[in-house]
Design an enzyme around this catalytic site. Structure first.
Site, PDB file in Angstrom:
ATOM      1  N   THR A  43     -56.837  58.775 -22.791  1.00  0.00           N
ATOM      2  CA  THR A  43     -55.735  58.020 -22.178  1.00  0.00           C
ATOM      3  C   THR A  43     -55.049  58.734 -21.016  1.00  0.00           C
ATOM      4  O   THR A  43     -54.239  58.126 -20.323  1.00  0.00           O
ATOM      5  CB  THR A  43     -54.664  57.671 -23.234  1.00  0.00           C
ATOM      6  OG1 THR A  43     -54.342  58.870 -23.944  1.00  0.00           O
ATOM      7  CG2 THR A  43     -55.151  56.596 -24.186  1.00  0.00           C
ATOM      8  N   ILE A  82     -58.009  64.377 -17.667  1.00  0.00           N
ATOM      9  CA  ILE A  82     -59.465  64.504 -17.488  1.00  0.00           C
ATOM     10  C   ILE A  82     -60.194  63.417 -18.287  1.00  0.00           C
ATOM     11  O   ILE A  82     -61.169  62.834 -17.814  1.00  0.00           O
ATOM     12  CB  ILE A  82     -59.931  65.923 -17.903  1.00  0.00           C
ATOM     13  CG1 ILE A  82     -59.271  66.979 -16.997  1.00  0.00           C
ATOM     14  CG2 ILE A  82     -61.448  66.041 -17.836  1.00  0.00           C
ATOM     15  CD1 ILE A  82     -59.446  68.421 -17.461  1.00  0.00           C
ATOM     16  N   ARG A 103     -54.288  59.251 -29.891  1.00  0.00           N
ATOM     17  CA  ARG A 103     -53.355  58.909 -30.982  1.00  0.00           C
ATOM     18  C   ARG A 103     -52.517  57.685 -30.673  1.00  0.00           C
ATOM     19  O   ARG A 103     -52.063  56.994 -31.568  1.00  0.00           O
ATOM     20  CB  ARG A 103     -52.412  60.102 -31.249  1.00  0.00           C
ATOM     21  CG  ARG A 103     -53.096  61.284 -31.887  1.00  0.00           C
ATOM     22  CD  ARG A 103     -52.223  62.507 -31.827  1.00  0.00           C
ATOM     23  NE  ARG A 103     -51.930  62.883 -30.435  1.00  0.00           N
ATOM     24  CZ  ARG A 103     -51.202  63.915 -30.067  1.00  0.00           C
ATOM     25  NH1 ARG A 103     -50.660  64.699 -30.984  1.00  0.00           N
ATOM     26  NH2 ARG A 103     -50.994  64.179 -28.796  1.00  0.00           N
ATOM     27  N   ASP A 121     -55.975  60.908 -34.891  1.00  0.00           N
ATOM     28  CA  ASP A 121     -55.360  62.209 -34.617  1.00  0.00           C
ATOM     29  C   ASP A 121     -56.377  63.277 -35.010  1.00  0.00           C
ATOM     30  O   ASP A 121     -56.652  63.474 -36.198  1.00  0.00           O
ATOM     31  CB  ASP A 121     -54.066  62.345 -35.430  1.00  0.00           C
ATOM     32  CG  ASP A 121     -53.364  63.668 -35.148  1.00  0.00           C
ATOM     33  OD1 ASP A 121     -53.949  64.541 -34.464  1.00  0.00           O
ATOM     34  OD2 ASP A 121     -52.217  63.830 -35.623  1.00  0.00           O
ATOM     35  N   ASN A 175     -62.982  65.891 -25.347  1.00  0.00           N
ATOM     36  CA  ASN A 175     -62.037  66.276 -24.303  1.00  0.00           C
ATOM     37  C   ASN A 175     -60.621  66.530 -24.832  1.00  0.00           C
ATOM     38  O   ASN A 175     -59.884  67.310 -24.238  1.00  0.00           O
ATOM     39  CB  ASN A 175     -62.020  65.172 -23.236  1.00  0.00           C
ATOM     40  CG  ASN A 175     -60.804  65.250 -22.348  1.00  0.00           C
ATOM     41  OD1 ASN A 175     -60.729  66.065 -21.448  1.00  0.00           O
ATOM     42  ND2 ASN A 175     -59.818  64.392 -22.621  1.00  0.00           N
ATOM     43  N   TYR A 185     -55.223  80.127 -26.679  1.00  0.00           N
ATOM     44  CA  TYR A 185     -55.824  78.968 -25.995  1.00  0.00           C
ATOM     45  C   TYR A 185     -57.198  79.374 -25.430  1.00  0.00           C
ATOM     46  O   TYR A 185     -58.207  78.710 -25.682  1.00  0.00           O
ATOM     47  CB  TYR A 185     -54.906  78.480 -24.870  1.00  0.00           C
ATOM     48  CG  TYR A 185     -55.511  77.365 -24.043  1.00  0.00           C
ATOM     49  CD1 TYR A 185     -55.479  76.051 -24.496  1.00  0.00           C
ATOM     50  CD2 TYR A 185     -56.123  77.625 -22.819  1.00  0.00           C
ATOM     51  CE1 TYR A 185     -56.048  75.020 -23.751  1.00  0.00           C
ATOM     52  CE2 TYR A 185     -56.694  76.602 -22.062  1.00  0.00           C
ATOM     53  CZ  TYR A 185     -56.643  75.306 -22.536  1.00  0.00           C
ATOM     54  OH  TYR A 185     -57.217  74.296 -21.794  1.00  0.00           O
ATOM     55  N   LYS A 228     -61.118  78.169 -26.400  1.00  0.00           N
ATOM     56  CA  LYS A 228     -62.057  77.615 -25.411  1.00  0.00           C
ATOM     57  C   LYS A 228     -63.306  78.501 -25.289  1.00  0.00           C
ATOM     58  O   LYS A 228     -64.382  78.001 -24.966  1.00  0.00           O
ATOM     59  CB  LYS A 228     -61.356  77.453 -24.058  1.00  0.00           C
ATOM     60  CG  LYS A 228     -60.238  76.403 -24.075  1.00  0.00           C
ATOM     61  CD  LYS A 228     -60.739  75.027 -24.471  1.00  0.00           C
ATOM     62  CE  LYS A 228     -59.692  73.942 -24.267  1.00  0.00           C
ATOM     63  NZ  LYS A 228     -60.179  72.600 -24.630  1.00  0.00           N
ATOM     64  N   VAL A 262     -56.000  71.640 -13.489  1.00  0.00           N
ATOM     65  CA  VAL A 262     -56.212  70.242 -13.088  1.00  0.00           C
ATOM     66  C   VAL A 262     -54.876  69.514 -13.229  1.00  0.00           C
ATOM     67  O   VAL A 262     -54.163  69.705 -14.226  1.00  0.00           O
ATOM     68  CB  VAL A 262     -57.263  69.550 -13.998  1.00  0.00           C
ATOM     69  CG1 VAL A 262     -57.619  68.176 -13.446  1.00  0.00           C
ATOM     70  CG2 VAL A 262     -58.505  70.411 -14.146  1.00  0.00           C
ATOM     71  N   THR A 312     -52.772  67.002 -14.505  1.00  0.00           N
ATOM     72  CA  THR A 312     -52.814  66.047 -15.622  1.00  0.00           C
ATOM     73  C   THR A 312     -51.452  66.130 -16.323  1.00  0.00           C
ATOM     74  O   THR A 312     -50.521  66.725 -15.793  1.00  0.00           O
ATOM     75  CB  THR A 312     -53.914  66.445 -16.634  1.00  0.00           C
ATOM     76  OG1 THR A 312     -53.519  67.672 -17.275  1.00  0.00           O
ATOM     77  CG2 THR A 312     -55.282  66.634 -15.992  1.00  0.00           C
TER      78      THR A 312
HETATM   79  N1  LIG Z   1     -55.204  70.327 -17.139  1.00  0.00           N
HETATM   80  C1  LIG Z   1     -55.759  71.504 -17.000  1.00  0.00           C
HETATM   81  O1  LIG Z   1     -55.348  72.325 -16.150  1.00  0.00           O
HETATM   82  C2  LIG Z   1     -56.951  71.875 -17.865  1.00  0.00           C
HETATM   83  C3  LIG Z   1     -57.748  72.942 -17.437  1.00  0.00           C
HETATM   84  C4  LIG Z   1     -58.860  73.296 -18.178  1.00  0.00           C
HETATM   85  C5  LIG Z   1     -59.170  72.611 -19.330  1.00  0.00           C
HETATM   86  N2  LIG Z   1     -58.372  71.590 -19.748  1.00  0.00           N
HETATM   87  C6  LIG Z   1     -58.764  70.905 -20.996  1.00  0.00           C
HETATM   88  O2  LIG Z   1     -59.048  69.553 -20.657  1.00  0.00           O
HETATM   89  C7  LIG Z   1     -58.848  68.721 -21.801  1.00  0.00           C
HETATM   90  C8  LIG Z   1     -57.999  67.523 -21.397  1.00  0.00           C
HETATM   91  O3  LIG Z   1     -56.746  68.004 -20.964  1.00  0.00           O
HETATM   92  P1  LIG Z   1     -55.837  67.234 -19.903  1.00  0.00           P
HETATM   93  O4  LIG Z   1     -55.379  68.257 -18.948  1.00  0.00           O
HETATM   94  O5  LIG Z   1     -56.522  66.025 -19.414  1.00  0.00           O
HETATM   95  O6  LIG Z   1     -54.602  66.876 -20.873  1.00  0.00           O
HETATM   96  P2  LIG Z   1     -53.603  65.597 -20.939  1.00  0.00           P
HETATM   97  O7  LIG Z   1     -53.434  64.973 -19.606  1.00  0.00           O
HETATM   98  O8  LIG Z   1     -52.402  66.115 -21.659  1.00  0.00           O
HETATM   99  O9  LIG Z   1     -54.393  64.574 -21.894  1.00  0.00           O
HETATM  100  C9  LIG Z   1     -54.653  64.898 -23.240  1.00  0.00           C
HETATM  101  C10 LIG Z   1     -55.351  63.730 -23.933  1.00  0.00           C
HETATM  102  O10 LIG Z   1     -55.716  64.152 -25.269  1.00  0.00           O
HETATM  103  C11 LIG Z   1     -55.127  63.276 -26.234  1.00  0.00           C
HETATM  104  N3  LIG Z   1     -54.797  64.078 -27.415  1.00  0.00           N
HETATM  105  C12 LIG Z   1     -53.966  65.145 -27.490  1.00  0.00           C
HETATM  106  N4  LIG Z   1     -53.895  65.593 -28.755  1.00  0.00           N
HETATM  107  C13 LIG Z   1     -54.704  64.800 -29.502  1.00  0.00           C
HETATM  108  C14 LIG Z   1     -55.025  64.737 -30.886  1.00  0.00           C
HETATM  109  N5  LIG Z   1     -54.471  65.574 -31.789  1.00  0.00           N
HETATM  110  N6  LIG Z   1     -55.897  63.784 -31.314  1.00  0.00           N
HETATM  111  C15 LIG Z   1     -56.434  62.916 -30.437  1.00  0.00           C
HETATM  112  N7  LIG Z   1     -56.161  62.910 -29.114  1.00  0.00           N
HETATM  113  C16 LIG Z   1     -55.292  63.845 -28.659  1.00  0.00           C
HETATM  114  C17 LIG Z   1     -53.920  62.656 -25.517  1.00  0.00           C
HETATM  115  O11 LIG Z   1     -53.553  61.357 -25.997  1.00  0.00           O
HETATM  116  P3  LIG Z   1     -52.505  61.139 -27.239  1.00  0.00           P
HETATM  117  O12 LIG Z   1     -51.310  61.996 -26.959  1.00  0.00           O
HETATM  118  O13 LIG Z   1     -52.232  59.662 -27.274  1.00  0.00           O
HETATM  119  O14 LIG Z   1     -53.264  61.558 -28.480  1.00  0.00           O
HETATM  120  C18 LIG Z   1     -54.477  62.512 -24.088  1.00  0.00           C
HETATM  121  O15 LIG Z   1     -55.286  61.351 -24.011  1.00  0.00           O
HETATM  122  C19 LIG Z   1     -58.207  69.615 -22.861  1.00  0.00           C
HETATM  123  O16 LIG Z   1     -59.193  70.005 -23.788  1.00  0.00           O
HETATM  124  C20 LIG Z   1     -57.690  70.804 -22.072  1.00  0.00           C
HETATM  125  O17 LIG Z   1     -57.631  71.977 -22.865  1.00  0.00           O
HETATM  126  C21 LIG Z   1     -57.274  71.197 -19.027  1.00  0.00           C
END
Ligand SMILES: NC(=O)c1ccc[n+]([C@@H]2O[C@H](COP(=O)([O-])OP(=O)(O)OC[C@H]3O[C@@H](n4cnc5c(N)ncnc54)[C@H](OP(=O)(O)O)[C@@H]3O)[C@@H](O)[C@H]2O)c1
Length: 257
Positions: free
Chosen positions: A10, A13, A33, A59, A86, A148, A152, A181, A183
């Protein structure tokens, strides 16, 4: 028509994966969730691209949530061709500052859910002789960066090892390791981002385009963007102590509690 299941679809990424895969004509299973947000996303993607988008509220920090998604991945009558693990988050605070319950929740989502969902998906994919799994890790896997980064690092090691064991099966596995990224990630974790230089930020749609190209090429680890490829190359040569000093400060400034 093939089907992709994306966890954490939602926002950020995951939402970029959903947009791109829907535009390419894949049906989707959307997992997060927040049911309301999932339904809005499913309707938008269906209306814009004419694909079927299933909503699966789960969840992944709970056994029931993991089990529900694993059951869907194991459904032989409605096969999933691509799994994108993801969903993920960061905890506020350095080591010993975050409550242990939050640390364990992170391991459940980043490690246990990734292990169980990959295994459920791959068992079914191997029977069909084709399929793909993208496990979203981070460049934090390669540098000393708290619990963290440790979680990873597990994702990268697990994915590379499983990919090797599955060589020749027709199933591809790849760890995706982006840098910063734009987000909801940092805001959700209460992390300040004003000490992250502008040139380090990546766009989620570009990260996804690079990831899918690397998956098609058969890579098992993808570091999208030349800037981060160069940084990770330099990190391999830098003394571990110096690296720890830099990476523990960049992007780990926490807002007021
Ligand atoms: N942004 C960065 O700089 C970055 C860099 C490297 C890697 N990453 C990795 O990329 C991935 C995506 O991150 P993002 O930056 O796109 O984060 P984001 O924008 O915060 O999105 C997180 C997504 O995961 C869902 N989520 C969170 N906890 C959950 C749970 N317990 N069960 C099911 N769904 C869950 C959230 O929806 P709900 O809250 O509705 O569940 C949301 O759809 C992560 O694994 C993160 O570690 C991010």
């Amino acid at each position: 028509m093939t089907t992709a299941l994306i966890t954490g679809s939602t926002a950020g990424i995951g939402a970029a994966f959903a947009r791109r895969l829907a535009a390419d004509g894949h049906d989707l299973v959307l997992v997060a969730r927040d049911t309301g947000r999932l339904r809005v996303q499913a309707t938008e993607l269906h209306d814009r691209h004419g694909i079927e988008a299933e909503v699966l509220t789960a969840d992944l920090a709970t056994d029931e949530g993991i089990e529900a998604v694993a059951t869907r991945l194991g459904d032989r009558r409605n096969p999933v061709d691509l799994l994108v693990n993801n969903a993920g988050f960061g905890n506020k605070g350095r080591y010993l500052e975050a409550p242990m319950a939050d640390e364990l929740r992170m391991l459940k989502v980043h490690v246990e859910a990734v292990l169980r969902l990959t295994s459920a998906a791959v068992a079914a994919m191997r029977e069909r002789g084709r399929g793909g799994v993208v496990n979203v890790a981070s460049v934090a896997a390669f540098v000393p960066r708290g619990t963290y980064g440790a979680s990873k690092a597990w994702v990268v090691q697990f994915t590379q090892g499983a990919a090797r064991d599955l060589a020749g099966s027709g199933v591809r596995l790849m760890a995706l390791c982006p840098g910063f990224v734009r987000t909801e990630f940092h805001q959700r974790a209460g992390m300040g981002t004003d000490n992250i230089p502008g040139w380090l930020w990546l766009d989620a749609d570009k990260v996804v385009a690079a990831a899918l190209a690397d998956l098609a090429r058969g890579k098992t680890v993808s570091v999208p963007d030349p800037r981060y490829k160069a940084l990770m190359g330099a990190a391999k040569l830098a003394p571990r102590g110096l690296l720890g000093g830099i990476t523990s400060k960049t992007g780990r400034k926490y807002g007021p509690r």
